[in-house]
Scaffold this active site. Sequence first.
Site, PDB file in Angstrom:
ATOM      1  N   TYR A  58       0.774  -1.107  -0.156  1.00  0.00           N
ATOM      2  CA  TYR A  58      -0.187  -0.064  -0.135  1.00  0.00           C
ATOM      3  C   TYR A  58       1.058   1.124   0.053  1.00  0.00           C
ATOM      4  O   TYR A  58       1.540   1.642   1.080  1.00  0.00           O
ATOM      5  CB  TYR A  58      -1.007  -0.016   1.281  1.00  0.00           C
ATOM      6  CG  TYR A  58      -1.950  -0.925   1.374  1.00  0.00           C
ATOM      7  CD1 TYR A  58      -2.148  -1.773   0.306  1.00  0.00           C
ATOM      8  CD2 TYR A  58      -2.520  -1.397   2.506  1.00  0.00           C
ATOM      9  CE1 TYR A  58      -3.392  -2.726   0.352  1.00  0.00           C
ATOM     10  CE2 TYR A  58      -3.570  -2.017   2.538  1.00  0.00           C
ATOM     11  CZ  TYR A  58      -4.097  -2.901   1.705  1.00  0.00           C
ATOM     12  OH  TYR A  58      -4.960  -3.984   1.682  1.00  0.00           O
ATOM     13  N   GLY A 215     -23.980   5.372   1.436  1.00  0.00           N
ATOM     14  CA  GLY A 215     -25.129   6.541   1.417  1.00  0.00           C
ATOM     15  C   GLY A 215     -24.226   8.083   0.925  1.00  0.00           C
ATOM     16  O   GLY A 215     -25.069   8.844   0.840  1.00  0.00           O
TER      17      GLY A 215
END
Length: 332
Positions: A58, A215
Site C-alpha cells: 500500500y 449512502g
Amino acid sequence: MALQERPLGSTGLRVSGLGLGLMGMSDLYGPADEAESIATVHAALDAGVTLLDTGDFYGMGDNELLLARALRGRDRDRVRISVKFGALRDPAGGWSGYDARPEAVKNFLAYSLRRLGTDHIDVYRPARLDPRVPVEDTVGAIAEMVEAGHVRHIGLSEVGAETLRRAHAVHPISDLQIEYSLLSRGIEKEILPAARELGVGVTAYGVLSRGLLSGHWTADRELNGDFRGISPRFQGDNLHRNLALAEALRGVAEANGATPAQAAIAWVASRGADVVPLVGARRRDRLAEALAAADLELSPADLAAIEAAIPDGAAAGDRYAAPMMADLDSER
C-alpha cells in the site's frame, strides 16, 4: 458505543468487533490527508479498535510507515497489526503479480518489521495465492517466523475452501481476509462453511462495497487516480443499478434510525461472532459513523428487510476488473 472483542479464529487471537483498514490512507482511493489519517487511527484506538490492517504494498511501504507514526507513544501490546505481503509493484504504481516463495516471505517480513518499528506482526498473510508456489510452502515459511517470534498468527486472503484446508493442515490459520458485504456474498456457499469447519475466523473487507453502500456516493463523482474508476461496479449502468440498491438500503436503515453505512456494517457483523468487519474510514467523521454500527441492534425482521432491499446476487458487475478477478483463488 460498545465495541466488544471477538475471537478471530481458534488460535487465541482476540480483536475488537470492528477493525480499521488503512489502505485508502496511502493508495488506490485517490489523495488522502496524512494528518487526518493519523488522527483517524488515533480516534479508532481511543474508541477501542485494536485490529489495524495494512499491506506492505500500500503506497509501496508508505502505509506501514504511516501506521508506525500513528502508533508512536501508544501501547503496542494493545494493538493487533495485520499485514498482507507479496503483491509486486512498479515505479509507476502498476501491478506485476505476486511472490510468495519462502525466501520472499522472509524478505518482505524483514522490511515490514523495520518500517513498522516493531519486533513482531500479529497476523501475517499473503495478499493473494501465488500460482507458482504451493500454499504449503508459503505457510511453512511463515510458520518458521512464528517459531522465531517475528509473527504471532498466520492468515490468508482471498483463497478458496480447498486452499484454506491445505494451508491449515500445515499450520493453524487464524483468519481469512476476504470481501464480504451485501453486494458480495460469494463466500457463503463453500468458503465460510470451510472456515467454520476448521475454526478459521473471517475478517471481512469491502463491507461498504468500496463506498457504494455508504449512502454518500453519487453517480457524478470524479474518480481520477482512484482504482474504482476501473471497477465494473462503478461503470455506466452498473453504477446506477448499484446505487439504486443503496437507496433501497437507505430506506430500511432510516427506519431503524441508522445510516446506510451503519446498516451495511451491522449486517456483516451479524453473520456470526467469527466475522469481523474491516472499515476503511480515512476521516474521523466517517470512522465515527462506522463505529456507531456496533450499537445498532437489528432484529431478524430488520435483517430480512435489509436482505430484501439488496437480495443475494443483486450486484451489477464483478467486484474487480477481469485481470484482478483472475488472481482470486476464492473465485475459482
